[in-house]
Design an enzyme around this catalytic site. Structure first.
Site, PDB file in Angstrom:
ATOM      1  N   ALA A 123       0.836  -1.201   0.000  1.00 20.33           N
ATOM      2  CA  ALA A 123       0.000   0.000   0.000  1.00 20.33           C
ATOM      3  C   ALA A 123       0.871   1.252   0.000  1.00 20.33           C
ATOM      4  O   ALA A 123       1.250   1.768   1.061  1.00 20.33           O
ATOM      5  CB  ALA A 123      -0.937  -0.034   1.208  1.00 20.33           C
ATOM      6  N   GLY A 128      -3.896  11.170  -3.902  1.00 21.14           N
ATOM      7  CA  GLY A 128      -3.128  12.336  -4.348  1.00 21.14           C
ATOM      8  C   GLY A 128      -1.662  12.052  -4.610  1.00 21.14           C
ATOM      9  O   GLY A 128      -0.877  12.970  -4.853  1.00 21.14           O
ATOM     10  N   GLY A 130       0.697   9.284  -6.706  1.00 22.12           N
ATOM     11  CA  GLY A 130       0.912   8.112  -7.554  1.00 22.12           C
ATOM     12  C   GLY A 130       2.364   8.039  -7.962  1.00 22.12           C
ATOM     13  O   GLY A 130       3.197   7.491  -7.231  1.00 22.12           O
ATOM     14  N   ILE A 156      -4.994  -0.779  -4.699  1.00 25.51           N
ATOM     15  CA  ILE A 156      -4.085  -1.730  -4.051  1.00 25.51           C
ATOM     16  C   ILE A 156      -4.375  -3.159  -4.516  1.00 25.51           C
ATOM     17  O   ILE A 156      -5.420  -3.741  -4.192  1.00 25.51           O
ATOM     18  CB  ILE A 156      -4.167  -1.606  -2.510  1.00 25.51           C
ATOM     19  N   GLY A 340      -6.807  -9.771 -37.596  1.00 24.36           N
ATOM     20  CA  GLY A 340      -7.840  -9.021 -38.315  1.00 24.36           C
ATOM     21  C   GLY A 340      -9.085  -8.869 -37.454  1.00 24.36           C
ATOM     22  O   GLY A 340      -8.985  -8.660 -36.243  1.00 24.36           O
ATOM     23  N   GLU A 364       3.577  -0.266 -10.903  1.00 24.73           N
ATOM     24  CA  GLU A 364       4.976  -0.357 -10.443  1.00 24.73           C
ATOM     25  C   GLU A 364       5.856   0.682 -11.161  1.00 24.73           C
ATOM     26  O   GLU A 364       7.035   0.443 -11.429  1.00 24.73           O
ATOM     27  CB  GLU A 364       5.509  -1.786 -10.550  1.00 24.73           C
TER      28      GLU A 364
END
Ligand code: CAA
Length: 384
Positions: A123, A128, A130, A156, A340, A364
């Site tokens: 976690a 806010g 990232g 998470i 296709g 990640e």
């Protein structure tokens, strides 16, 4: 090699058969139900897949990074949701303990993680925070010998089934940098810890993510990873260095699968009186995918060996994650093109992989974050 070569060859053969015989036939079922069947999870536990990277002394297989990546590539030959079931136990949900945990933390948590008795989750991300992980605002305030956690963690992986969370939170409100962040081991089900509803995603159905919310959640001092405050950000970065190699392995496995499917389809599908594999424009797409996949495999094997030799692989892991995740995106796109109209139709499974692999460029660390890490490491090397 951590394992005897024969033992490892047996393991890789077993995983290959498990993927081909037990997982591939159930891809559509898992995706449609958005659920991992209990019998599959039991089989994964029986094969030791939850403990690939966990040291043998704690009940895992203790694979070297190279061995683990080779197994992951095999597992990549099917839908990524399968690997996700035990992926966090081998990676971001256990490696904080393996790398920086105290002996007591290792003894308590690694055996149940290795057996799959509990699922681990990581976690770090917040609503806010990232890419800018250092700006996280979840707090861990010391009260007596305990810590009180507050804040929300977002997206998470495996949170809905997790028994243990590695949680990065700020222990020093005055320090807005990395040094103010600590890592904690928080058990699911304790008062003050709640989960949001599972998020609906673009792909990888069968693997679940949700918010993890802490409201005056009290954890004992023993929950602090390594027993040291202020090290949590570095622990998270070390965990991600390793994780980025295993994600790269998944990208290669998925690419190999897509290339095999494309090759088979191109040999069977006839147009203008001949299999489309005979047309040079189709051959160009196959050749591009095969070449890029080979390059990806070569670089990841090299980085894994260097990690096993004890070298710092921050730059190499970022290069692998960057190249491999972008590579499998191109391979999936070409696979749709070679198929296709059939590539766009759910029944053939290609469009599902196309959606599934999109995640690799995001989690990640986005491709842009990998570029930033690579350039920074280059500049550091140049300055030395
Ligand atoms: N290993 C060890 N230490 C490291 C490190 C590494 N790989 N990278 C950085 N550090 C250390 C630095 O040396 C520095 O230490 P000092 O303060 O002692 O000098 C400290 O950590 C802070 O580093 P930076 O100043 O470089 O930090 P930054 O904020 O400028 O940049 C970043 C860091 C690379 C951008 C980082 O924030 C990052 O990787 N962001 C992406 C986050 C990410 O990958 N999130 C994914 C969440 S997990 C997930 O996706 C899985 C899931 O469940 C879905």
């Amino acid at each position: 090699m951590a394992l005897d070569r024969d033992v490892f060859d047996q393991l890789i053969g077993t995983v290959r058969r498990f993927v081909a015989e037990k997982l591939v036939p159930r891809e559509a079922e898992v995706a449609d139900a958005d659920q991992m069947p209990a019998d599959i999870v039991r089989k994964m536990r029986g094969l030791g897949l939850f403990g690939l990277s966990i040291p043998q002394g704690y009940g895992g297989l203790g694979l070297s990074v190279e061995e683990e990546v080779r197994i992951i590539i095999e597992l990549g030959r099917t839908s990524p949701a399968f690997r996700s079931t035990f992926g966090t136990n081998n990676g971001i949900g256990s490696q904080g303990i393996v790398i920086d945990g105290t002996q007591a933390q290792k003894r308590k948590y690694l055996p149940p993680l290795a057996s799959g008795e509990i699922v681990g989750a990581f976690a770090l991300t917040e609503p806010g925070s990232g890419s800018d992980a250092k700006s996280l605002t979840a707090s861990a305030r010391k009260k007596g010998s305990d810590y009180i956690l507050n804040g929300t963690k977002r997206f998470i992986t495996n949170a809905p089934t997790a028994g243990l969370f590695t949680v990065m939170a700020r222990t020093d409100p005055e320090n807005k940098g990395a040094g103010g962040i600590s890592a904690f081991l928080v058990e699911a089900g304790i008062p003050g810890l709640t989960l949001g509803p599972p998020d609906k995603k673009m792909g990888q159905q069968g693997a679940h993510i949700c918010d993890v919310i802490f409201e005056d959640c009290r954890v004992p001092a023993e929950a602090l990873i390594g027993g040291v405050e202020g090290q949590g950000f570095k622990t998270a970065m070390k965990v991600l260095d390793r994780g980025r190699l295993t994600i790269s392995g998944m990208c290669i496995g998925n690419a190999e699968r897509l290339i095999a499917d494309s090759l088979r389809y191109a040999r069977e599908r006839e147009q203008f009186g001949a299999p489309i594999a005979e047309f040079q424009l189709v051959q160009a797409m196959l050749a591009d995918s095969e070449t890029e996949c080979y390059a990806a495999r070569s670089m990841v094997m090299d980085a894994a060996r260097r990690k096993d030799a004890g070298e710092s692989i921050t730059k190499a892991a970022a290069m692998c994650k960057f190249y491999c995740s972008e590579m499998v995106g191109r391979v999936a796109d070409r696979a749709v093109q070679i198929h296709g109209g059939a590539g766009y139709i759910a029944e053939y499974g290609i469009e599902r992989f196309y959606r599934d692999v999109r995640l690799y460029r995001l989690y990640e660390g986005t491709s842009q974050i990998q570029q930033l890490i690579i350039a920074r490491e280059m500049l550091k090397e140049a300055a030395r």
